[in-house]
Scaffold this motif. Structure first.
Motif, PDB file in Angstrom:
ATOM      1  N   ARG A 168      -7.135  16.064  26.908  1.00 34.63           N
ATOM      2  CA  ARG A 168      -6.410  15.381  25.832  1.00 34.63           C
ATOM      3  C   ARG A 168      -6.854  15.923  24.481  1.00 34.63           C
ATOM      4  O   ARG A 168      -6.029  16.171  23.594  1.00 34.63           O
ATOM      5  CB  ARG A 168      -6.645  13.871  25.892  1.00 34.63           C
ATOM      6  CG  ARG A 168      -5.858  13.111  24.838  1.00 34.63           C
ATOM      7  CD  ARG A 168      -6.193  11.640  24.862  1.00 34.63           C
ATOM      8  NE  ARG A 168      -5.713  10.979  26.056  1.00 34.63           N
ATOM      9  CZ  ARG A 168      -4.455  10.587  26.232  1.00 34.63           C
ATOM     10  NH1 ARG A 168      -3.541  10.843  25.310  1.00 34.63           N
ATOM     11  NH2 ARG A 168      -4.109   9.966  27.335  1.00 34.63           N
ATOM     12  N   SER A 212      -2.403   9.423  31.673  1.00 38.36           N
ATOM     13  CA  SER A 212      -2.932  10.218  30.557  1.00 38.36           C
ATOM     14  C   SER A 212      -2.542  11.685  30.686  1.00 38.36           C
ATOM     15  O   SER A 212      -2.167  12.331  29.695  1.00 38.36           O
ATOM     16  CB  SER A 212      -4.457  10.082  30.499  1.00 38.36           C
ATOM     17  OG  SER A 212      -4.835   8.748  30.239  1.00 38.36           O
ATOM     18  N   GLN A 215       1.124  12.053  29.898  1.00 39.26           N
ATOM     19  CA  GLN A 215       1.343  11.938  28.457  1.00 39.26           C
ATOM     20  C   GLN A 215       0.987  13.245  27.752  1.00 39.26           C
ATOM     21  O   GLN A 215       1.731  13.721  26.881  1.00 39.26           O
ATOM     22  CB  GLN A 215       0.519  10.788  27.889  1.00 39.26           C
ATOM     23  CG  GLN A 215       0.789  10.507  26.411  1.00 39.26           C
ATOM     24  CD  GLN A 215      -0.131   9.443  25.839  1.00 39.26           C
ATOM     25  OE1 GLN A 215      -1.289   9.326  26.252  1.00 39.26           O
ATOM     26  NE2 GLN A 215       0.370   8.670  24.888  1.00 39.26           N
ATOM     27  N   CYS A 216      -0.136  13.844  28.134  1.00 33.04           N
ATOM     28  CA  CYS A 216      -0.518  15.138  27.547  1.00 33.04           C
ATOM     29  C   CYS A 216       0.524  16.209  27.861  1.00 33.04           C
ATOM     30  O   CYS A 216       0.910  16.997  26.987  1.00 33.04           O
ATOM     31  CB  CYS A 216      -1.880  15.574  28.075  1.00 33.04           C
ATOM     32  SG  CYS A 216      -3.275  14.583  27.513  1.00 33.04           S
ATOM     33  N   TRP A 219       3.622  15.916  25.663  1.00 31.85           N
ATOM     34  CA  TRP A 219       3.469  16.482  24.311  1.00 31.85           C
ATOM     35  C   TRP A 219       3.530  18.013  24.327  1.00 31.85           C
ATOM     36  O   TRP A 219       4.087  18.631  23.408  1.00 31.85           O
ATOM     37  CB  TRP A 219       2.159  16.004  23.677  1.00 31.85           C
ATOM     38  CG  TRP A 219       2.309  14.667  23.039  1.00 31.85           C
ATOM     39  CD1 TRP A 219       1.912  13.460  23.516  1.00 31.85           C
ATOM     40  CD2 TRP A 219       2.959  14.396  21.776  1.00 31.85           C
ATOM     41  NE1 TRP A 219       2.267  12.460  22.641  1.00 31.85           N
ATOM     42  CE2 TRP A 219       2.901  12.997  21.575  1.00 31.85           C
ATOM     43  CE3 TRP A 219       3.569  15.192  20.825  1.00 31.85           C
ATOM     44  CZ2 TRP A 219       3.438  12.387  20.438  1.00 31.85           C
ATOM     45  CZ3 TRP A 219       4.106  14.591  19.686  1.00 31.85           C
ATOM     46  CH2 TRP A 219       4.032  13.209  19.512  1.00 31.85           C
ATOM     47  N   TRP A 234       6.944  11.487  29.926  1.00 36.32           N
ATOM     48  CA  TRP A 234       6.586  10.228  29.267  1.00 36.32           C
ATOM     49  C   TRP A 234       7.018   9.029  30.106  1.00 36.32           C
ATOM     50  O   TRP A 234       6.294   8.027  30.182  1.00 36.32           O
ATOM     51  CB  TRP A 234       7.205  10.165  27.871  1.00 36.32           C
ATOM     52  CG  TRP A 234       6.343  10.764  26.814  1.00 36.32           C
ATOM     53  CD1 TRP A 234       4.998  10.612  26.657  1.00 36.32           C
ATOM     54  CD2 TRP A 234       6.755  11.622  25.744  1.00 36.32           C
ATOM     55  NE1 TRP A 234       4.541  11.324  25.563  1.00 36.32           N
ATOM     56  CE2 TRP A 234       5.598  11.950  24.986  1.00 36.32           C
ATOM     57  CE3 TRP A 234       7.993  12.141  25.341  1.00 36.32           C
ATOM     58  CZ2 TRP A 234       5.648  12.760  23.854  1.00 36.32           C
ATOM     59  CZ3 TRP A 234       8.040  12.962  24.223  1.00 36.32           C
ATOM     60  CH2 TRP A 234       6.884  13.263  23.473  1.00 36.32           C
ATOM     61  N   SER A 241       0.899   4.012  33.693  1.00 42.64           N
ATOM     62  CA  SER A 241       0.081   3.119  32.865  1.00 42.64           C
ATOM     63  C   SER A 241       0.356   1.659  33.203  1.00 42.64           C
ATOM     64  O   SER A 241      -0.536   0.813  33.154  1.00 42.64           O
ATOM     65  CB  SER A 241       0.342   3.386  31.375  1.00 42.64           C
ATOM     66  OG  SER A 241       1.660   2.995  31.004  1.00 42.64           O
ATOM     67  N   LEU A 249      -2.105   1.719  26.557  1.00 42.65           N
ATOM     68  CA  LEU A 249      -1.619   3.075  26.845  1.00 42.65           C
ATOM     69  C   LEU A 249      -0.105   3.071  27.015  1.00 42.65           C
ATOM     70  O   LEU A 249       0.590   3.972  26.527  1.00 42.65           O
ATOM     71  CB  LEU A 249      -2.297   3.615  28.110  1.00 42.65           C
ATOM     72  CG  LEU A 249      -1.872   5.019  28.569  1.00 42.65           C
ATOM     73  CD1 LEU A 249      -2.083   6.046  27.464  1.00 42.65           C
ATOM     74  CD2 LEU A 249      -2.643   5.419  29.826  1.00 42.65           C
ATOM     75  N   ASP A 256       5.620   7.244  21.887  1.00 43.24           N
ATOM     76  CA  ASP A 256       5.886   8.683  21.981  1.00 43.24           C
ATOM     77  C   ASP A 256       7.375   8.938  22.222  1.00 43.24           C
ATOM     78  O   ASP A 256       7.976   9.839  21.631  1.00 43.24           O
ATOM     79  CB  ASP A 256       5.080   9.306  23.125  1.00 43.24           C
ATOM     80  CG  ASP A 256       3.581   9.323  22.865  1.00 43.24           C
ATOM     81  OD1 ASP A 256       3.181   9.165  21.697  1.00 43.24           O
ATOM     82  OD2 ASP A 256       2.819   9.489  23.836  1.00 43.24           O
ATOM     83  N   TRP A 329      -5.720   7.934  23.338  1.00 42.04           N
ATOM     84  CA  TRP A 329      -4.437   8.508  22.942  1.00 42.04           C
ATOM     85  C   TRP A 329      -4.166   8.358  21.447  1.00 42.04           C
ATOM     86  O   TRP A 329      -3.281   9.023  20.907  1.00 42.04           O
ATOM     87  CB  TRP A 329      -3.288   7.897  23.742  1.00 42.04           C
ATOM     88  CG  TRP A 329      -3.172   6.407  23.671  1.00 42.04           C
ATOM     89  CD1 TRP A 329      -3.720   5.500  24.522  1.00 42.04           C
ATOM     90  CD2 TRP A 329      -2.461   5.644  22.688  1.00 42.04           C
ATOM     91  NE1 TRP A 329      -3.401   4.222  24.135  1.00 42.04           N
ATOM     92  CE2 TRP A 329      -2.627   4.280  23.023  1.00 42.04           C
ATOM     93  CE3 TRP A 329      -1.694   5.974  21.568  1.00 42.04           C
ATOM     94  CZ2 TRP A 329      -2.066   3.253  22.268  1.00 42.04           C
ATOM     95  CZ3 TRP A 329      -1.130   4.949  20.821  1.00 42.04           C
ATOM     96  CH2 TRP A 329      -1.316   3.615  21.166  1.00 42.04           C
TER      97      TRP A 329
END
Length: 447
Positions: A168, A212, A215-216, A219, A234, A241, A249, A256, A329
């Motif tokens: 992250r 997590s 999510q990374c 991005w 996402w 989550s 989260l 996001d 995050w």
């Protein structure tokens, strides 16, 4: 100044290409459908192109009726969803159940092997809003059914959690070099969730790792302009989550998705998502980030007073933030981000001097490792100078922004900076610095 919509492939183009049709073929099908209704219409390739390029906001009612007939979509569906959401190009979000969570994660697993080339949003704005409300109200359940395989070693879970935190941090500064690492971590977490044996506590930890990592990954896809892939990751992260019972989260992931919507010039989609997320996070730093993103969406909507209130709320929450209460995050959230995003808001609202002051302060506060944010801030500041007709300053900031963005290799940043450069270089005949910028930008593009 709000960036224009970045749909690289319109949903109509996607549906047409899925059928293997050229623009001429679609025009022929529409003409034949019109004839069946006794209508004299001759759409032609040019009209199709205008719809797909966005030069025409939406086809008129007659043409939408004919398109729906050609694509075998019910007219009620057309009336309820509106253009372009009724087109058969959008996915349906999975519900927040063990089966839905499994399906969302498996879709990501498949996508890691077979990337989805779509670049428009894969979920409609109405479906996103409905799924956000479900996320906020449905309590997580344990995965149903017995799992076959080896029991998960607690040491392995700890190792995965540590690597997730490290990756992250890396994605903020080293993208896209760490993309394969993030994907490998995500793949491992999903496969363990699917096939291993574990207790309830370990189940939650594995879902948190998956959330997590997804999510990374989202991005990283977003930075490369791969919006559909980012959205898919996402959405999977939000499911994971939820299964991990990590509301903070989940709120961050929902924000996001809202940020993506604002970036694509869909603030009306972003605002309700952010309001839902805001009511489900407790960390002051996280609340500051959500308020800042809400301010960006409100500014894109032209609401000056609401934007100002959101910025003040973000500043108040950020002043209350402490490392012990800040989730990973949101750990990058800083006074520099508050200033940069405030400047972007004031620029969108037509207040360039106020924007310039905030952006200059933000650039000065930014960590040297935050080059992507720096490139955007400099591009926005160049826009403020252009609005003030200070072409020399605009050219200087735009050139620095271009160099910085190209060094990041992030398509999102490069495209936004290039758009700023194009707006500034329209004035190259009136100032030598702008002409120099024009020549320099051409040389960098050629490289």
């Amino acid at each position: 100044m709000q960036a224009r919509s970045r749909f690289e492939q319109h949903p109509l183009a996607y549906v047409r290409r899925q059928l293997g049709w050229s623009m001429e073929r679609l025009a022929h099908e529409l003409q034949a459908a019109a004839a069946r209704h006794g209508m004299i219409l001759n759409p032609g390739r040019d009209r199709i192109y205008k719809w797909e390029s966005g030069r025409v906001t939406a086809p008129d009612d007659d043409y939408q009726m004919l398109l729906a007939e050609v694509f075998r979509v019910g007219q009620t569906h057309v009336a309820q969803l509106g253009w372009p959401w009724w087109l058969p190009a959008f996915d349906t979000p999975h519900d927040f159940s063990p089966r839905g969570t499994r399906a969302a994660l498996r879709e990501v697993l498949v996508a890691l092997h077979h990337p989805d080339r779509r670049t428009f949003l894969a979920i409609s704005s109405g479906a996103l809003a409905g799924a956000a409300q479900q996320w906020a109200t449905v309590e997580p359940e344990r995965l149903a059914g017995a799992l076959n395989g080896r029991r998960v070693d607690p040491t392995l879970v700890t190792w995965l959690e540590t690597r997730t935190d490290e990756l992250r941090a890396m994605t903020n500064t080293s993208a896209p070099e760490c993309t394969d690492l993030v994907h490998s971590l995500l793949r491992t977490a999903i496969q363990l969730i699917d096939n291993a044996v574990y207790d309830h506590a370990t189940e939650r930890r594995l879902h948190q790792v998956a959330a997590s990592a997804a999510q990374c990954a989202a991005w990283l896809h977003f930075d490369q302009g791969e919006h559909a892939a980012a959205q898919k990751h996402w959405l999977a992260a939000r499911h994971a989550s939820h299964a991990a019972a990590d509301r903070d989260l989940g709120a961050g992931i929902l924000s996001d998705l809202a940020y993506l919507a604002t970036w694509l010039n869909l603030p009306a989609t972003a605002i309700p998502l952010l309001e839902t997320a805001q009511s489900h996070t407790r960390s002051p730093a996280a609340r500051a980030l959500l308020q800042l993103r809400r301010a960006g969406a409100l500014a894109a909507s032209g609401d000056t007073h609401a934007t100002h209130r959101a910025l003040l709320a973000a500043e108040k929450d950020l002043n209350r933030a402490r490392p012990a209460t800040t989730p990973a995050w949101a750990s990058w959230m800083s006074p520099a981000d508050l200033e940069v995003d405030s400047g972007r808001c004031w620029l969108a609202l037509g207040q360039p001097r106020r924007a310039e002051q905030a952006l200059t302060h933000g650039v000065a506060l930014l960590s040297p490792s935050r080059e992507r944010t720096r490139s955007l801030a400099l591009a926005y500041r160049a826009e403020t100078a252009l609005a003030r007709r200070d072409l020399e300053t605009a050219a200087h900031d735009a050139r620095t922004a271009l160099d910085t963005a190209l060094a990041t290799d992030a398509s999102r940043c490069i495209r936004l900076v290039q758009q700023s450069v194009q707006r500034i270089t329209r004035h190259r005949t009136t100032h030598p610095a702008v002409q120099t910028l024009h020549e320099y930008a051409l040389s960098r593009t050629a490289d």
